[in-house]
Design a protein around this motif. Structure first.
Motif, PDB file in Angstrom:
ATOM      1  N   GLU A 173       0.827  -1.204   0.000  1.00  0.00           N
ATOM      2  CA  GLU A 173       0.000   0.000   0.000  1.00  0.00           C
ATOM      3  C   GLU A 173       0.862   1.256   0.000  1.00  0.00           C
ATOM      4  OE1 GLU A 173      -3.542   2.083   2.693  1.00  0.00           O
ATOM      5  OE2 GLU A 173      -2.747   0.107   3.213  1.00  0.00           O
ATOM      6  N   VAL A 174       1.913   1.231   0.803  1.00  0.00           N
ATOM      7  CA  VAL A 174       2.828   2.379   0.844  1.00  0.00           C
ATOM      8  C   VAL A 174       3.520   2.554  -0.496  1.00  0.00           C
ATOM      9  CG1 VAL A 174       4.891   3.334   1.962  1.00  0.00           C
ATOM     10  CG2 VAL A 174       3.176   2.122   3.330  1.00  0.00           C
ATOM     11  N   LEU A 175       3.916   1.445  -1.111  1.00  0.00           N
ATOM     12  CA  LEU A 175       4.585   1.513  -2.404  1.00  0.00           C
ATOM     13  C   LEU A 175       3.671   2.118  -3.473  1.00  0.00           C
ATOM     14  CD1 LEU A 175       7.177   0.783  -3.951  1.00  0.00           C
ATOM     15  CD2 LEU A 175       6.154  -1.449  -4.435  1.00  0.00           C
ATOM     16  N   ARG A 176       2.404   1.749  -3.476  1.00  0.00           N
ATOM     17  CA  ARG A 176       1.462   2.295  -4.452  1.00  0.00           C
ATOM     18  C   ARG A 176       1.249   3.787  -4.223  1.00  0.00           C
ATOM     19  NH1 ARG A 176       3.003  -1.260  -6.681  1.00  0.00           N
ATOM     20  NH2 ARG A 176       1.983  -3.192  -7.330  1.00  0.00           N
ATOM     21  N   GLN A 177       1.202   4.210  -2.982  1.00  0.00           N
ATOM     22  CA  GLN A 177       1.055   5.632  -2.697  1.00  0.00           C
ATOM     23  C   GLN A 177       2.271   6.413  -3.191  1.00  0.00           C
ATOM     24  OE1 GLN A 177       0.379   5.902   1.527  1.00  0.00           O
ATOM     25  NE2 GLN A 177      -1.726   5.148   1.398  1.00  0.00           N
ATOM     26  N   ARG A 178       3.448   5.860  -2.973  1.00  0.00           N
ATOM     27  CA  ARG A 178       4.665   6.535  -3.440  1.00  0.00           C
ATOM     28  C   ARG A 178       4.708   6.593  -4.958  1.00  0.00           C
ATOM     29  NH1 ARG A 178       9.404   4.084   0.585  1.00  0.00           N
ATOM     30  NH2 ARG A 178       8.592   5.013   2.522  1.00  0.00           N
ATOM     31  N   GLU A 179       4.284   5.524  -5.618  1.00  0.00           N
ATOM     32  CA  GLU A 179       4.249   5.537  -7.078  1.00  0.00           C
ATOM     33  C   GLU A 179       3.316   6.622  -7.594  1.00  0.00           C
ATOM     34  OE1 GLU A 179       5.161   0.833  -8.157  1.00  0.00           O
ATOM     35  OE2 GLU A 179       3.099   1.558  -7.967  1.00  0.00           O
ATOM     36  N   SER A 180       2.160   6.771  -6.960  1.00  0.00           N
ATOM     37  CA  SER A 180       1.218   7.809  -7.386  1.00  0.00           C
ATOM     38  C   SER A 180       1.815   9.197  -7.213  1.00  0.00           C
ATOM     39  CB  SER A 180      -0.080   7.676  -6.577  1.00  0.00           C
ATOM     40  OG  SER A 180      -0.988   8.701  -6.909  1.00  0.00           O
ATOM     41  N   LYS A 181       2.497   9.430  -6.107  1.00  0.00           N
ATOM     42  CA  LYS A 181       3.114  10.736  -5.869  1.00  0.00           C
ATOM     43  C   LYS A 181       4.239  11.008  -6.870  1.00  0.00           C
ATOM     44  CE  LYS A 181       2.089  10.680  -0.912  1.00  0.00           C
ATOM     45  NZ  LYS A 181       2.663  10.604   0.459  1.00  0.00           N
ATOM     46  N   LEU A 208       4.528   9.722  -9.883  1.00  0.00           N
ATOM     47  CA  LEU A 208       3.952   9.948 -11.206  1.00  0.00           C
ATOM     48  C   LEU A 208       3.483  11.382 -11.350  1.00  0.00           C
ATOM     49  CD1 LEU A 208       1.926   6.661 -11.832  1.00  0.00           C
ATOM     50  CD2 LEU A 208       3.853   7.508 -13.165  1.00  0.00           C
ATOM     51  N   ASP A 209       2.884  11.921 -10.308  1.00  0.00           N
ATOM     52  CA  ASP A 209       2.453  13.318 -10.357  1.00  0.00           C
ATOM     53  C   ASP A 209       3.652  14.250 -10.498  1.00  0.00           C
ATOM     54  OD1 ASP A 209       0.469  15.543  -9.902  1.00  0.00           O
ATOM     55  OD2 ASP A 209       1.731  15.837  -8.146  1.00  0.00           O
ATOM     56  N   MET A 210       4.723  13.959  -9.785  1.00  0.00           N
ATOM     57  CA  MET A 210       5.911  14.802  -9.877  1.00  0.00           C
ATOM     58  C   MET A 210       6.538  14.726 -11.266  1.00  0.00           C
ATOM     59  SD  MET A 210       7.956  14.675  -6.245  1.00  0.00           S
ATOM     60  CE  MET A 210       8.570  13.033  -6.527  1.00  0.00           C
ATOM     61  N   LEU A 211       6.666  13.527 -11.800  1.00  0.00           N
ATOM     62  CA  LEU A 211       7.313  13.370 -13.094  1.00  0.00           C
ATOM     63  C   LEU A 211       6.491  13.992 -14.215  1.00  0.00           C
ATOM     64  CD1 LEU A 211       8.585   9.682 -12.726  1.00  0.00           C
ATOM     65  CD2 LEU A 211       9.931  11.774 -12.559  1.00  0.00           C
ATOM     66  N   ARG A 220      11.507  12.846  -0.745  1.00  0.00           N
ATOM     67  CA  ARG A 220      11.017  11.601  -1.341  1.00  0.00           C
ATOM     68  C   ARG A 220      12.152  10.764  -1.904  1.00  0.00           C
ATOM     69  NH1 ARG A 220       5.401  13.821  -4.258  1.00  0.00           N
ATOM     70  NH2 ARG A 220       4.298  14.186  -2.289  1.00  0.00           N
ATOM     71  N   CYS A 221      13.224  11.396  -2.359  1.00  0.00           N
ATOM     72  CA  CYS A 221      14.405  10.629  -2.773  1.00  0.00           C
ATOM     73  C   CYS A 221      15.067   9.970  -1.565  1.00  0.00           C
ATOM     74  CB  CYS A 221      15.396  11.542  -3.492  1.00  0.00           C
ATOM     75  SG  CYS A 221      14.891  12.041  -5.156  1.00  0.00           S
ATOM     76  N   GLN A 222      15.059  10.630  -0.434  1.00  0.00           N
ATOM     77  CA  GLN A 222      15.625  10.031   0.768  1.00  0.00           C
ATOM     78  C   GLN A 222      14.811   8.836   1.237  1.00  0.00           C
ATOM     79  OE1 GLN A 222      15.822  13.313   3.519  1.00  0.00           O
ATOM     80  NE2 GLN A 222      17.593  14.250   2.512  1.00  0.00           N
ATOM     81  N   LYS A 223      13.501   8.874   1.000  1.00  0.00           N
ATOM     82  CA  LYS A 223      12.659   7.728   1.360  1.00  0.00           C
ATOM     83  C   LYS A 223      12.828   6.571   0.383  1.00  0.00           C
ATOM     84  CE  LYS A 223       8.994  10.420   3.591  1.00  0.00           C
ATOM     85  NZ  LYS A 223       7.548  10.793   3.543  1.00  0.00           N
ATOM     86  N   GLY A 224      13.339   6.855  -0.796  1.00  0.00           N
ATOM     87  CA  GLY A 224      13.545   5.814  -1.796  1.00  0.00           C
ATOM     88  C   GLY A 224      12.573   5.961  -2.952  1.00  0.00           C
ATOM     89  N   ILE A 225      13.094   5.927  -4.165  1.00  0.00           N
ATOM     90  CA  ILE A 225      12.256   6.011  -5.360  1.00  0.00           C
ATOM     91  C   ILE A 225      11.631   4.644  -5.618  1.00  0.00           C
ATOM     92  CG2 ILE A 225      12.244   6.530  -7.826  1.00  0.00           C
ATOM     93  CD1 ILE A 225      14.700   8.270  -7.372  1.00  0.00           C
ATOM     94  N   PRO A 226      10.348   4.581  -5.944  1.00  0.00           N
ATOM     95  CA  PRO A 226       9.732   3.278  -6.245  1.00  0.00           C
ATOM     96  C   PRO A 226      10.484   2.566  -7.369  1.00  0.00           C
ATOM     97  CG  PRO A 226       8.051   4.976  -6.044  1.00  0.00           C
ATOM     98  CD  PRO A 226       9.377   5.681  -6.011  1.00  0.00           C
ATOM     99  N   PRO A 227      10.700   1.272  -7.240  1.00  0.00           N
ATOM    100  CA  PRO A 227      11.484   0.547  -8.255  1.00  0.00           C
ATOM    101  C   PRO A 227      10.920   0.681  -9.663  1.00  0.00           C
ATOM    102  CG  PRO A 227      11.169  -0.809  -6.296  1.00  0.00           C
ATOM    103  CD  PRO A 227      10.329   0.402  -6.104  1.00  0.00           C
ATOM    104  N   SER A 228       9.605   0.732  -9.801  1.00  0.00           N
ATOM    105  CA  SER A 228       9.008   0.802 -11.127  1.00  0.00           C
ATOM    106  C   SER A 228       9.288   2.131 -11.823  1.00  0.00           C
ATOM    107  CB  SER A 228       7.490   0.592 -11.030  1.00  0.00           C
ATOM    108  OG  SER A 228       6.896   1.600 -10.215  1.00  0.00           O
ATOM    109  N   LEU A 229       9.645   3.169 -11.070  1.00  0.00           N
ATOM    110  CA  LEU A 229       9.877   4.500 -11.627  1.00  0.00           C
ATOM    111  C   LEU A 229      11.308   4.975 -11.435  1.00  0.00           C
ATOM    112  CD1 LEU A 229       6.587   6.193 -10.357  1.00  0.00           C
ATOM    113  CD2 LEU A 229       7.072   5.400 -12.666  1.00  0.00           C
TER     114      LEU A 229
END
Length: 547
Positions: A117-125, A127-130, A147-156
């Motif tokens: 769930e956390v990973l999906r939330q980070r991916e959504s955020k 995607l909005d930034m990119l 958000r870079c310090q928290k880690g970029i989602p692997p898919s992005l």
């Protein structure tokens, strides 16, 4: 292979010839021990991923394995397999989420997992930034850094690295450049050296496990293209692992431009012929260590250990050959965002926790023991969560690095003279790179929110623009006066409102512009009243065009 034209990375293990490096690499797979490769660069892949077993005398994962195929039929059979790992006999082993071949269950289970769930939330955020990158970089850069310090989602991650490094902008500014370089033959003196280094880059990753596989082919293309793009710089061994990490996350063309940005913006001069920039940064690191960990600084000074003996591979490879893979990716996420400051912070954290206490120094009585301590870092120090937290909390800024750089540069000039390699200034992270090289923006097309009727002349650029209400009033008065000229007589004109409001009172008189006397009276004919009603509606429609 020794030092390549004086630019092999002098790791802590010392240099050796190419043949000895290959023999040592096979031996380390069989024995499960760490060994230094060519010029200290070909360390065992166990540091970067789980180690795969090999039978005694096996050359799995090396160039010789496929080169000594018994016949063409066997070669055809190998080439028909689906992946590079299958071609080298690793099909029965599992592949971890990073693409490394795993053997023991514990090695994979030890990795930290982010809740789905956390990973999906980070991916959504992300995607909005990119999708709105320029706006975020201009107004919310601090949020990107967090958000870079928290880690970029692997898919992005691959896409984010391109945006952060400015590689995407470079690609847009140079369409077709990589294809042009890829089609060029290249310099033979570099091609041979690059080809000999291919099989040493992460040999237990599924992309690079097979000689001639798609991973090694793309790696060769990227490194060859760089030697043509910067012929005065050529090729350095430490560029190979950098390019390999990029290829794990993006296609060859995008990886090439990210490599260009790393070599020119993040780490300028690191891969030049004399390696002067890395030597200078070694002195900077050692000076900063005195403030971060006086105990470690005193010990290294007493042992007279040159910083190049332990930090060269760290910095030139951005810790890709030093840390566990999950930690490598987290460090690179922050590195692309904040710049070389992250590399300095990681180096200081490792030195502080490896040599920063009297208890740890008891096992480091000499130079050899100290270097071995830095080579075999404790898993607790390199563990992802611990390392990232320490790096984020370490108070080291770009200003401190640049101030120390000026000090060490002045000392260098006093003792060694001027630098022979003039490198471009170092840019500290994504924000500085974007400010220095803004991306291309489309031309702004006029899209007025107010559309004027065609019979209304536009004000000149020199004249002052009239207020909107005043322009509306003048237009309506012009239409009303023009209509009155066509009426039979002023005495027969029906009263209309100046604003053209259909709901206005009917017992209102309109003054004639010439006589300033009353024009309309209550005894107006019905047909004239109907005509004035149409005029009122026309004025209302005209007003709606502005509103």
């Amino acid at each position: 292979m020794g030092a390549m034209h004086g630019r092999g990375v002098g790791g802590v293990g010392g240099g050796r010839e190419a043949e000895a490096a290959e023999v040592a690499e096979v031996a380390e797979v069989a024995a499960g021990a760490e060994a230094a490769g060519a010029a200290g660069m070909a360390k065992s892949s166990g540091e970067n991923g789980p180690r795969a077993p090999a039978a005694a005398g096996s050359l799995s994962g090396t160039r010789e394995n496929l080169a000594q195929a018994p016949d063409a039929a066997t070669a055809d059979e190998l080439s028909s397999l689906g992946s590079d790992s299958e071609a080298n006999g690793f099909a029965e082993h599992r592949i971890d989420k990073f693409g490394f071949i795993v053997v023991s269950q514990g090695a994979e289970d030890a990795l930290e997992e982010v809740p789905l769930e956390v990973l999906r939330q980070r991916e959504s955020k992300w995607l909005d930034m990119l999708n709105n990158w320029d706006k975020w970089m201009a107004k919310k850069h601090k949020k990107i850094r967090l958000r870079c310090q928290k880690g970029i989602p692997p898919s992005l991650r691959g896409r984010a690295w391109q945006y952060l490094s400015g590689g995407k902008v470079k690609l847009q500014q140079n369409p077709g450049k990589f294809d042009e370089l890829d089609r060029s033959p290249g310099d033979p003196k570099w091609l041979d050296v690059i080809e000999r280094d291919l099989h040493r880059q992460f040999p237990f990753h599924e992309m690079f496990v097979s000689r001639g596989g798609h991973g090694q082919q793309d790696l060769f293309r990227v490194l060859k293209a760089y030697t043509l793009y910067r012929p005065e710089e050529g090729y350095c061994q430490a560029q190979a692992p950098i390019a390999a990490v990029l290829l794990m996350h993006m296609p060859a063309e995008q990886a090439f431009w990210c490599l260009v940005q790393i070599c020119e913006k993040y780490l300028p001069g690191y891969y030049s012929e004399k390696l002067e920039a890395i030597q200078l940064d070694g002195e900077i690191l050692f000076s900063l260590l005195q403030k971060v960990s006086p105990v470690a600084h005193k010990h290294l000074s007493r042992q007279k250990i040159d910083p190049l003996l332990y930090m060269t591979e760290w910095f030139m490879c951005a810790f890709a050959r030093t840390l566990p893979w999950s930690s490598v990716l987290r460090v690179w996420d922050m590195f692309f965002c904040e710049g070389v400051k992250i590399i300095f912070r990681v180096g200081l954290v490792l030195l502080k926790h490896a040599l920063g206490s009297p208890e740890k120094l008891k096992a480091c009585q000499g130079q050899y023991e100290t270097i071995e301590q830095l080579r075999s870092l404790s898993p607790k120090i390199t563990q992802e969560a611990f390392l990232v937290q320490e790096v984020v909390e370490l108070p080291l800024t770009e200003r401190q690095i640049e101030r120390e750089h000026l000090i060490q540069l002045r000392r260098w000039q006093e003792t060694r003279g001027e630098l022979q390699c003039r490198s471009p200034p170092r840019l500290h992270g994504a924000k500085a790179i974007l400010d220095a090289e803004p991306g291309p923006r489309g031309a702004l097309q006029p899209s007025p929110s107010i559309r004027l009727p065609p019979d209304i002349p536009l004000p000149s650029s020199k004249a002052k623009a009239k207020p909107l209400k005043q322009a509306q009033k003048e237009q309506k008065q012009t239409k009303a006066s023009g209509h009155l000229d066509k009426l039979p007589a002023p005495s027969q004109t029906t009263a209309v409102t100046a604003a053209g409001d259909a709901s206005a009172p009917q017992n209102v008189t309109l003054k004639d512009p010439a006589s300033q006397g009353p024009v309309c009276q209550d005894s107006a004919p019905q047909d004239l009243a109907h005509h004035c009603s149409q005029e009122s509606l026309t004025s209302q429609e005209s007003e709606d065009t502005y509103l």
